[in-house]
Design an enzyme around this catalytic site. Sequence first.
Site, PDB file in Angstrom:
ATOM      1  N   HIS A 137       7.151  45.700  54.479  1.00  0.00           N
ATOM      2  CA  HIS A 137       8.369  45.824  53.668  1.00  0.00           C
ATOM      3  C   HIS A 137       9.469  46.628  54.357  1.00  0.00           C
ATOM      4  O   HIS A 137      10.649  46.400  54.127  1.00  0.00           O
ATOM      5  CB  HIS A 137       8.044  46.452  52.298  1.00  0.00           C
ATOM      6  CG  HIS A 137       7.791  47.938  52.323  1.00  0.00           C
ATOM      7  ND1 HIS A 137       6.600  48.471  52.774  1.00  0.00           N
ATOM      8  CD2 HIS A 137       8.572  48.990  51.973  1.00  0.00           C
ATOM      9  CE1 HIS A 137       6.664  49.800  52.687  1.00  0.00           C
ATOM     10  NE2 HIS A 137       7.844  50.135  52.210  1.00  0.00           N
ATOM     11  N   ASP A 138       9.099  47.563  55.233  1.00  0.00           N
ATOM     12  CA  ASP A 138      10.088  48.433  55.876  1.00  0.00           C
ATOM     13  C   ASP A 138      10.384  48.035  57.327  1.00  0.00           C
ATOM     14  O   ASP A 138      10.913  48.853  58.089  1.00  0.00           O
ATOM     15  CB  ASP A 138       9.602  49.886  55.862  1.00  0.00           C
ATOM     16  CG  ASP A 138      10.099  50.671  54.654  1.00  0.00           C
ATOM     17  OD1 ASP A 138      11.037  50.195  53.983  1.00  0.00           O
ATOM     18  OD2 ASP A 138       9.547  51.746  54.381  1.00  0.00           O
ATOM     19  N   HIS A 166      18.462  48.538  55.828  1.00  0.00           N
ATOM     20  CA  HIS A 166      17.119  48.201  56.304  1.00  0.00           C
ATOM     21  C   HIS A 166      16.457  47.130  55.444  1.00  0.00           C
ATOM     22  O   HIS A 166      15.666  46.335  55.944  1.00  0.00           O
ATOM     23  CB  HIS A 166      16.228  49.457  56.399  1.00  0.00           C
ATOM     24  CG  HIS A 166      15.583  49.878  55.121  1.00  0.00           C
ATOM     25  ND1 HIS A 166      16.173  50.746  54.224  1.00  0.00           N
ATOM     26  CD2 HIS A 166      14.379  49.558  54.576  1.00  0.00           C
ATOM     27  CE1 HIS A 166      15.363  50.940  53.196  1.00  0.00           C
ATOM     28  NE2 HIS A 166      14.266  50.232  53.380  1.00  0.00           N
ATOM     29  N   LYS A 218      13.579  49.054  59.050  1.00  0.00           N
ATOM     30  CA  LYS A 218      13.860  50.439  59.456  1.00  0.00           C
ATOM     31  C   LYS A 218      13.828  50.601  60.969  1.00  0.00           C
ATOM     32  O   LYS A 218      14.335  51.595  61.496  1.00  0.00           O
ATOM     33  CB  LYS A 218      12.860  51.408  58.805  1.00  0.00           C
ATOM     34  CG  LYS A 218      13.226  51.756  57.370  1.00  0.00           C
ATOM     35  CD  LYS A 218      12.381  52.891  56.829  1.00  0.00           C
ATOM     36  CE  LYS A 218      12.840  53.248  55.417  1.00  0.00           C
ATOM     37  NZ  LYS A 218      11.974  54.281  54.812  1.00  0.00           N
ATOM     38  N   ASP A 268       5.920  52.055  46.739  1.00  0.00           N
ATOM     39  CA  ASP A 268       6.757  52.650  47.786  1.00  0.00           C
ATOM     40  C   ASP A 268       7.286  54.023  47.345  1.00  0.00           C
ATOM     41  O   ASP A 268       7.203  55.002  48.094  1.00  0.00           O
ATOM     42  CB  ASP A 268       7.920  51.695  48.084  1.00  0.00           C
ATOM     43  CG  ASP A 268       8.843  52.192  49.182  1.00  0.00           C
ATOM     44  OD1 ASP A 268       8.332  52.688  50.200  1.00  0.00           O
ATOM     45  OD2 ASP A 268      10.066  52.080  49.020  1.00  0.00           O
ATOM     46  N   HIS A 295      12.914  45.415  47.698  1.00  0.00           N
ATOM     47  CA  HIS A 295      12.066  46.507  47.216  1.00  0.00           C
ATOM     48  C   HIS A 295      12.840  47.772  46.827  1.00  0.00           C
ATOM     49  O   HIS A 295      12.262  48.703  46.277  1.00  0.00           O
ATOM     50  CB  HIS A 295      10.956  46.838  48.232  1.00  0.00           C
ATOM     51  CG  HIS A 295      11.397  47.556  49.457  1.00  0.00           C
ATOM     52  ND1 HIS A 295      11.918  46.915  50.572  1.00  0.00           N
ATOM     53  CD2 HIS A 295      11.396  48.880  49.778  1.00  0.00           C
ATOM     54  CE1 HIS A 295      12.205  47.799  51.507  1.00  0.00           C
ATOM     55  NE2 HIS A 295      11.907  49.000  51.056  1.00  0.00           N
TER      56      HIS A 295
END
Length: 448
Positions: A314-315, A343, A318, A396, A367
């Site tokens: 999900h990240d 991001h 970043k 998260d 998200h």
Amino acid sequence: MGNVVRLAEVLGALSRALDLTEGQPPGHCVRCCWIGVNIGRAMGLSEQQLGDLYYSLLLKDLGCSSNAARICDLYLADDLSFKNDFKLLDGSLPQVLRFVLSHTGVNTHLAQRFRSIIAILQNGGQIARELVETRCHRGAEIARQMHFSAAVALAIEDLDEHWDGGGKPVGKAGEDISLFARIALLAQVVDVFHAASGRHAALREVGNRSGSWFDPVAVAAFQAVAEEDRFWDMLSRSDIEETVLDMEPGQKAALADDDYLDDIAQAFARVIDAKSPFTSGHSERVAVFTDLIAEEMSFDFSRRRWLKRAALLHDIGKLGVSNCVLDKAGKLDDGEWAAMRRHAELSQAILSRITSFADLSKVAGAHHERLDGKGYPNGLSGEEIDLETRIVSTADVFDALTADRPYRGAMPVSQALAILWEGAGTSHDPACIRALERALRKSELAAA
């Protein structure tokens, strides 16, 4: 959810995330793959060797996120622009000195900048060696976790070694350096200089470094393929990724089944989390909390597996955010906050390039949306945010609250749950919070 996908397609898309964290224009690793495989063919490599070379080129920067925080800390600089500009150096002392003076602590107080420059000049060799060693070792380790051959792992390990022994981290020389690493470093320099200044600059730079940085045999092979206009034209084409995926090594590669996709997602989660010391283990913990919530909500095995993969990745966006922003202890200014918010969009853009990850990419992209419409990037609200996204969002935030962050220490579980409940119905779905509480009680973590 159980579709079998071509490995080359997955890695071609994920290589875009590696381009981000190296500060390179999108498609850098894919272009290096085009350059390097053409060099390998001109050198007469076997089909098996070309297959290993192909994946070495796509994954050459697997360990690159692991030194970003230290670069930011040591040089008081934006790691993304620092890495991009550093790739244009030839390693000569005058160039390196100018680079250190022009890139260290530019936006800090003079005394702080001066102290950093002195420390770098006094310990520059050791610092550079440690940064490269961290990157190369981590990248090789992750390649092995992704089931790639020892030859691919060694190529990533040796990427920064030079033909004359002047490279890093251990100063290998000549044919002691992995053949695939020799080709990958050459391909990298070709793409960087071609993107910055065109084909003649790339040819000139390669010629200047032949016998020092580069294997002369590999240089001769490159110069032969460089005589063809098609070789250069492809580097500027929008369909280069499609062309690279259709090349023989990518066609022959094994298909990725669900078990393998799980391993790839878990390995890439390590790349993501290595970007900042404050996110170490974050993606994997979010995946665990996501799975606990999904199990409580009676998701079947296939759906839980798919959702866990979304949580692990999900990240991924970043990797395109500077550590000056990610690791900042104080409040973010408007520009920094905009960079941080981006991001989520980057995560969706990267994952959506994989056909079978299209639905998964929507979870990653949303998200940070909120039920009341005050989230980002698209201000979705209520039923516009699907249940899977709500679950990952809850997991998260819970992990963020219970882990150390640059601006505060970790919270007790009870306090984190209380904060989640304060946002119930506005930020988070109460059903997801209840499911998380039930799961934590079963695991005896709720009292922590």
